[in-house]
Motif scaffolding. Sequence first.
Motif, PDB file in Angstrom:
ATOM      1  N   MET A   1     -48.410  31.855 -46.776  1.00 61.01           N
ATOM      2  CA  MET A   1     -49.761  32.353 -47.076  1.00 61.01           C
ATOM      3  C   MET A   1     -50.052  32.210 -48.555  1.00 61.01           C
ATOM      4  O   MET A   1     -49.250  32.590 -49.388  1.00 61.01           O
ATOM      5  N   ASP A   2     -51.202  31.642 -48.904  1.00 59.37           N
ATOM      6  CA  ASP A   2     -51.580  31.460 -50.296  1.00 59.37           C
ATOM      7  C   ASP A   2     -52.265  32.720 -50.802  1.00 59.37           C
ATOM      8  O   ASP A   2     -52.640  33.606 -50.029  1.00 59.37           O
ATOM      9  N   LEU A   3     -52.466  32.789 -52.124  1.00 61.09           N
ATOM     10  CA  LEU A   3     -53.198  33.897 -52.717  1.00 61.09           C
ATOM     11  C   LEU A   3     -54.590  34.000 -52.133  1.00 61.09           C
ATOM     12  O   LEU A   3     -55.158  35.076 -52.018  1.00 61.09           O
ATOM     13  N   ALA A   4     -55.141  32.876 -51.751  1.00 61.86           N
ATOM     14  CA  ALA A   4     -56.509  32.880 -51.249  1.00 61.86           C
ATOM     15  C   ALA A   4     -56.626  33.621 -49.922  1.00 61.86           C
ATOM     16  O   ALA A   4     -57.718  33.957 -49.490  1.00 61.86           O
ATOM     17  N   ASP A   5     -55.515  33.874 -49.239  1.00 65.79           N
ATOM     18  CA  ASP A   5     -55.574  34.671 -48.021  1.00 65.79           C
ATOM     19  C   ASP A   5     -55.824  36.121 -48.381  1.00 65.79           C
ATOM     20  O   ASP A   5     -55.275  36.636 -49.341  1.00 65.79           O
ATOM     21  N   GLU A   6     -56.662  36.779 -47.592  1.00 71.55           N
ATOM     22  CA  GLU A   6     -57.007  38.158 -47.900  1.00 71.55           C
ATOM     23  C   GLU A   6     -55.775  39.050 -47.836  1.00 71.55           C
ATOM     24  O   GLU A   6     -54.864  38.838 -47.055  1.00 71.55           O
TER      25      GLU A   6
ATOM     26  N   GLU B   1     -46.914  42.782 -57.780  1.00 74.62           N
ATOM     27  CA  GLU B   1     -46.175  41.831 -56.946  1.00 74.62           C
ATOM     28  C   GLU B   1     -46.960  40.529 -56.794  1.00 74.62           C
ATOM     29  O   GLU B   1     -48.139  40.536 -56.456  1.00 74.62           O
ATOM     30  N   THR B   2     -46.300  39.410 -57.049  1.00 70.84           N
ATOM     31  CA  THR B   2     -46.947  38.102 -56.915  1.00 70.84           C
ATOM     32  C   THR B   2     -47.210  37.801 -55.446  1.00 70.84           C
ATOM     33  O   THR B   2     -46.296  37.911 -54.618  1.00 70.84           O
ATOM     34  N   PRO B   3     -48.429  37.432 -55.070  1.00 66.59           N
ATOM     35  CA  PRO B   3     -48.726  37.134 -53.663  1.00 66.59           C
ATOM     36  C   PRO B   3     -47.917  35.945 -53.167  1.00 66.59           C
ATOM     37  O   PRO B   3     -47.629  35.013 -53.930  1.00 66.59           O
ATOM     38  N   PRO B   4     -47.533  35.946 -51.912  1.00 65.67           N
ATOM     39  CA  PRO B   4     -46.807  34.802 -51.349  1.00 65.67           C
ATOM     40  C   PRO B   4     -47.604  33.511 -51.507  1.00 65.67           C
ATOM     41  O   PRO B   4     -48.815  33.477 -51.286  1.00 65.67           O
ATOM     42  N   GLY B   5     -46.938  32.472 -51.925  1.00 61.07           N
ATOM     43  CA  GLY B   5     -47.592  31.180 -52.055  1.00 61.07           C
ATOM     44  C   GLY B   5     -48.353  30.978 -53.348  1.00 61.07           C
ATOM     45  O   GLY B   5     -48.948  29.920 -53.557  1.00 61.07           O
TER      46      GLY B   5
ATOM     47  N   ARG C   1     -46.652  39.901 -65.839  1.00 57.78           N
ATOM     48  CA  ARG C   1     -46.603  39.642 -64.399  1.00 57.78           C
ATOM     49  C   ARG C   1     -47.514  38.500 -63.968  1.00 57.78           C
ATOM     50  O   ARG C   1     -47.622  38.200 -62.784  1.00 57.78           O
ATOM     51  N   GLY C   2     -48.167  37.876 -64.928  1.00 59.96           N
ATOM     52  CA  GLY C   2     -48.979  36.705 -64.616  1.00 59.96           C
ATOM     53  C   GLY C   2     -50.219  37.008 -63.818  1.00 59.96           C
ATOM     54  O   GLY C   2     -50.683  36.152 -63.040  1.00 59.96           O
TER      55      GLY C   2
ATOM     56  N   ALA D   1     -57.487  48.432 -54.468  1.00 62.90           N
ATOM     57  CA  ALA D   1     -57.048  47.220 -53.785  1.00 62.90           C
ATOM     58  C   ALA D   1     -55.537  47.063 -53.842  1.00 62.90           C
ATOM     59  O   ALA D   1     -54.948  46.338 -53.049  1.00 62.90           O
ATOM     60  N   GLY D   2     -54.893  47.688 -54.835  1.00 59.17           N
ATOM     61  CA  GLY D   2     -53.438  47.630 -54.915  1.00 59.17           C
ATOM     62  C   GLY D   2     -52.893  46.280 -55.316  1.00 59.17           C
ATOM     63  O   GLY D   2     -51.750  45.959 -54.997  1.00 59.17           O
ATOM     64  N   THR D   3     -53.685  45.469 -56.034  1.00 57.16           N
ATOM     65  CA  THR D   3     -53.208  44.171 -56.488  1.00 57.16           C
ATOM     66  C   THR D   3     -53.914  43.802 -57.786  1.00 57.16           C
ATOM     67  O   THR D   3     -55.060  44.206 -58.013  1.00 57.16           O
ATOM     68  N   ILE D   4     -53.220  43.048 -58.638  1.00 52.12           N
ATOM     69  CA  ILE D   4     -53.801  42.574 -59.894  1.00 52.12           C
ATOM     70  C   ILE D   4     -54.201  41.107 -59.780  1.00 52.12           C
ATOM     71  O   ILE D   4     -54.435  40.448 -60.787  1.00 52.12           O
ATOM     72  N   PHE D   5     -54.286  40.623 -58.550  1.00 54.78           N
ATOM     73  CA  PHE D   5     -54.679  39.239 -58.292  1.00 54.78           C
ATOM     74  C   PHE D   5     -55.966  39.225 -57.456  1.00 54.78           C
ATOM     75  O   PHE D   5     -56.179  40.107 -56.628  1.00 54.78           O
TER      76      PHE D   5
END
Length: 329
Positions: free
Chosen positions: A1-6, A68-72, A265-266, A213-217
């Motif tokens: 799953m890429d970052l673009a996935d919700e 946490e870096t999203p998968p993909g 953390r990018g 949202a619990g994410t920095i991406f």
Amino acid sequence: MDLADESPRAIAAYAPEEEGRGMSLLNAMYYVFKPFLPQAARYTMRRLRANYKLQKAKDWPIMESAGETPPGWRGWPQGKKFALVLTHDVEGPVGLERCKQLAEMERKHGFRSSFNLIPEGGYEVTPEFRQHFTDAGFEIGVHDLRHDGSLYRSRKSFDECAVAINSHLREWSAVGFRAGFMFHNLEWLKTLDIQYDASTFDTDPFEPQPDGAGTIFPFVVKGRRPEDRYVELPYTLPQDATLYLILREQTNRIWKGKTDWLAKRGGMVLVNVHPDYLAFDGRKPTISEFDANLYEDFLCYVKETYAGQYWNPLPREMSQFIAGREAGE
């Protein structure tokens, strides 16, 4: 799953429990009576509430799990270490008057940003005003409809407002939206003709709707049809009003400290600064302002500490990058 996935965690946080839920009764009552409350009384109430929440806040200003870096995830363009997105919500006529000075400050240091304007609020947004900023390389977004706290009163009222909001989006050639007071429902937002929404955050217990949202991406919110999807851009630095008007911080140590954490953390450093609250030219701030030098010093810190390491896209460019990545471009 890429970052673009919700993000399943993010989508679950915003899924309405029932069709009619938009905002709590307490919030609705506050915005009914807000116009009749003296400014000093409003700030006192908000400070008492914020100090109480600060005692219990465990994941503010940093939520470790949000890093946490999203998968993909394949990184930012040109191998940049992190992204920096600058946004501004213009609340009233005073803020509108200060937009050009704020934009000039950013341009002087080599930055670009977006200005979110209220279509049917307490000031007039002329085509000439919008053109001035877009010609200078900035972006114009739509900020709510009237900014009176009523947008999410019910699904019926939201859908009625959505018709007008979409009309303003087309008229302004705008592709981004942010709700007043950071109210949000990612399902209902699919009604808007937008490329991105910026009404959420990674973590912020001080907002009237504090579910994060619990994410920095950034991430994509998908609908049943391809045209119903959009990119969600959560803000990741505490809002200026929270820091300087409510918690009465005297320095920008929190902005700098969290930027360092986000860079490590990018992730995406996304900040929302209101021109209405900025005291320019060394003028002593009023009860509803803070020294503009705090923001300029933050910009200089990023520019000097992370020279060549950050990508500074406009929000629309960020959303196009994320949407394009999902499409395999």
